[in-house]
Scaffold this motif. Structure first.
Motif, mmCIF file in Angstrom:
data_model
loop_
_atom_site.group_PDB
_atom_site.id
_atom_site.type_symbol
_atom_site.label_atom_id
_atom_site.label_comp_id
_atom_site.label_asym_id
_atom_site.label_seq_id
_atom_site.Cartn_x
_atom_site.Cartn_y
_atom_site.Cartn_z
ATOM 1 N N UNK A 16 0.819 -1.206 0.000
ATOM 2 C CA UNK A 16 0.000 0.000 0.000
ATOM 3 C C UNK A 16 0.856 1.261 0.000
ATOM 4 N N UNK A 17 0.350 2.300 -0.645
ATOM 5 C CA UNK A 17 1.057 3.571 -0.696
ATOM 6 C C UNK A 17 0.977 4.266 0.658
ATOM 7 N N UNK A 18 2.030 4.984 0.978
ATOM 8 C CA UNK A 18 2.084 5.795 2.194
ATOM 9 C C UNK A 18 2.490 7.201 1.790
ATOM 10 N N UNK A 41 7.261 6.034 -3.237
ATOM 11 C CA UNK A 41 5.822 5.888 -3.106
ATOM 12 C C UNK A 41 5.239 7.230 -2.709
ATOM 13 N N UNK A 42 4.257 7.706 -3.470
ATOM 14 C CA UNK A 42 3.630 8.992 -3.200
ATOM 15 C C UNK A 42 2.296 8.792 -2.496
ATOM 16 N N UNK A 43 1.845 9.805 -1.786
ATOM 17 C CA UNK A 43 0.584 9.700 -1.063
ATOM 18 C C UNK A 43 -0.633 9.672 -1.986
ATOM 19 N N UNK A 44 -0.438 9.851 -3.288
ATOM 20 C CA UNK A 44 -1.548 9.771 -4.240
ATOM 21 C C UNK A 44 -1.737 8.346 -4.774
ATOM 22 N N UNK A 45 -0.999 7.373 -4.216
ATOM 23 C CA UNK A 45 -1.167 5.981 -4.612
ATOM 24 C C UNK A 45 -0.277 5.534 -5.751
ATOM 25 N N UNK A 60 15.129 0.620 -16.344
ATOM 26 C CA UNK A 60 13.675 0.578 -16.294
ATOM 27 C C UNK A 60 13.153 1.759 -15.495
ATOM 28 N N UNK A 61 11.974 2.187 -15.861
ATOM 29 C CA UNK A 61 11.262 3.272 -15.188
ATOM 30 C C UNK A 61 9.795 2.877 -15.206
ATOM 31 N N UNK A 62 9.308 2.392 -14.076
ATOM 32 C CA UNK A 62 7.974 1.806 -13.996
ATOM 33 C C UNK A 62 7.112 2.556 -12.988
ATOM 34 N N UNK A 63 5.801 2.542 -13.209
ATOM 35 C CA UNK A 63 4.842 3.095 -12.260
ATOM 36 C C UNK A 63 3.874 1.988 -11.876
ATOM 37 N N UNK A 64 3.570 1.904 -10.596
ATOM 38 C CA UNK A 64 2.598 0.964 -10.076
ATOM 39 C C UNK A 64 1.424 1.780 -9.542
ATOM 40 N N UNK A 65 0.261 1.643 -10.183
ATOM 41 C CA UNK A 65 -0.939 2.386 -9.808
ATOM 42 C C UNK A 65 -2.137 1.447 -9.859
#
Length: 88
Positions: A16-18, A41-45, A60-65
Motif C-alpha cells: 500500500x502507498x504511504x 511511493x507517493x501519497x496519491x497511490x 527501467x522506469x515503472x509506475x505501479x498504480x
C-alpha cells in the motif's frame, strides 16, 4: 527474459502507498540477474520504480498504480497487472 524480470520488480513493491517517501535503494537477484532500483511511493497511490540490471545495464522506469504496472524497460513500453504476492 523481460517477462520474468518485470513481475519480480512488482512483487518487491506491491504494498500500500504511504506518504511521499523514498525507500532506500533496493538490490536483489532473480533468475541469475542482479538488479538495483529506487522505489518512491507517493501519497496519491503512485509508486515509481527506477533502476537497472547490473550485468547488462538495461534500465527501467515503472509506475505501479491501482494494481497495474506501466512504463519502460530497456527502451520498450510495458504494461501488465501487478502480482498480488510480496517478496520480503
Amino acid at each position: 527474459m523481460i517477462k520474468f524480470a518485470l513481475p519480480a520488480l512488482a512483487l518487491v513493491v506491491a504494498a500500500p502507498a504511504v506518504a511521499q517517501t523514498q525507500v532506500a535503494p533496493l538490490s536483489f537477484e532473480r533468475d541469475g540477474i542482479r538488479y538495483e532500483a529506487n522505489v518512491i511511493t507517493a501519497d496519491n497511490g503512485v509508486t515509481r520504480i527506477t533502476g537497472k540490471e547490473l550485468g547488462s545495464g538495461r534500465t527501467f522506469d515503472l509506475k505501479l498504480v491501482n494494481g497495474k504496472v506501466s512504463g519502460r524497460y530497456d527502451h520498450t513500453d510495458v504494461r501488465y497487472d501487478a502480482p498480488t504476492a510480496r517478496i520480503d
